[in-house]
Scaffold this active site. Sequence first.
Site, PDB file in Angstrom:
ATOM      1  N   HIS A  46       4.451  -4.882   7.320  1.00 19.91           N
ATOM      2  CA  HIS A  46       5.654  -4.360   7.446  1.00 19.91           C
ATOM      3  C   HIS A  46       5.961  -3.626   9.045  1.00 19.91           C
ATOM      4  CE1 HIS A  46       6.482  -4.625   3.266  1.00 19.91           C
ATOM      5  NE2 HIS A  46       5.332  -3.936   2.951  1.00 19.91           N
ATOM      6  N   ARG A  71      -3.810  -5.433   9.644  1.00 22.52           N
ATOM      7  CA  ARG A  71      -3.269  -5.974   8.040  1.00 22.52           C
ATOM      8  C   ARG A  71      -2.560  -7.218   8.427  1.00 22.52           C
ATOM      9  NH1 ARG A  71       0.301  -2.802   3.560  1.00 22.52           N
ATOM     10  NH2 ARG A  71       1.762  -2.711   5.254  1.00 22.52           N
ATOM     11  N   GLU A 147      -2.444  -3.533  -5.378  1.00 25.17           N
ATOM     12  CA  GLU A 147      -1.141  -2.950  -5.449  1.00 25.17           C
ATOM     13  C   GLU A 147      -0.296  -3.361  -6.380  1.00 25.17           C
ATOM     14  OE1 GLU A 147       0.489  -3.301  -1.691  1.00 25.17           O
ATOM     15  OE2 GLU A 147      -0.506  -5.349  -1.125  1.00 25.17           O
ATOM     16  N   ASP A 173       3.503  -0.042  -3.296  1.00 27.79           N
ATOM     17  CA  ASP A 173       3.846  -0.971  -4.302  1.00 27.79           C
ATOM     18  C   ASP A 173       3.029  -0.747  -5.784  1.00 27.79           C
ATOM     19  OD1 ASP A 173       5.366  -3.057  -2.972  1.00 27.79           O
ATOM     20  OD2 ASP A 173       3.681  -3.004  -1.405  1.00 27.79           O
TER      21      ASP A 173
END
Length: 255
Positions: A46, A71, A147, A173
């Site tokens: 993200h 990540r 998630e 999420d």
Amino acid sequence: MRVNTIQKALKQGETVLCGWLHIPNTWTAEMMANADWDCLTVDMQHGLHSIETAIQMMQAIATTNTIPFARSKWNDPGQIMRLLDGGAYGIICPMINTKKECERFVGACRYPPLGYRSMGPTRAKLYAGNDYVKKANESILVFAMVETLEALNNINQICSVKGLDGVFIGSGDLKLSIEADKTEKTSFDNAVQQIITTSKQHNLFVGVWCDSVNNTLKMIEKGCQFIALKSDGKILMEHVDKETKQVRKQIKNRQ
């Protein structure tokens, strides 16, 4: 090999504070690395980074004792291997829903015979030391993100994957997945507790992303050790908004 101080702290039962990097800039990464974080995660999912920017940011982080994590944008072995070759000392992978997906992820992080990672530690060898290839499997931390409801239903199988170090709860999420299923009766809090309990039964570390200090303290009490608090962008926006509102209030009071 350079000691992975995050791994050492987690094994000793300590709480680790992880900064989260969304801003694709070496200067902000360097500033965050000089703050009181134990490690920093370059967020490829993200955040707004390219792989080149991510590696440059890890170079900036390396000017301090803060440990660089990343990540990955997805369960993409090619990118995961590049992030590791670029110097990441830990990988967090999003949306791991099954044992098979977890095995694919972990395998990309481990050299044979534990996995299928290709040998070519371009920058990692410079950052970590000449014995990197020999010791990487025992030093690099690997976190699978749980998630979704599917992952929750498969949590025991996911946690059983050899070579996995920890589970990272994607709180946003996970909430979304629970709320989207109108037939689901499991609450978010119960889901979190199930993940923590199962992970600890498999001797895995538990991480989570938190949106506030109060939520951080609650998650630590529940048993989470690896805490990611907000992000550089969120912290900047909140601070700037607070400052400008205070200034405008003072100006209005003077008029």
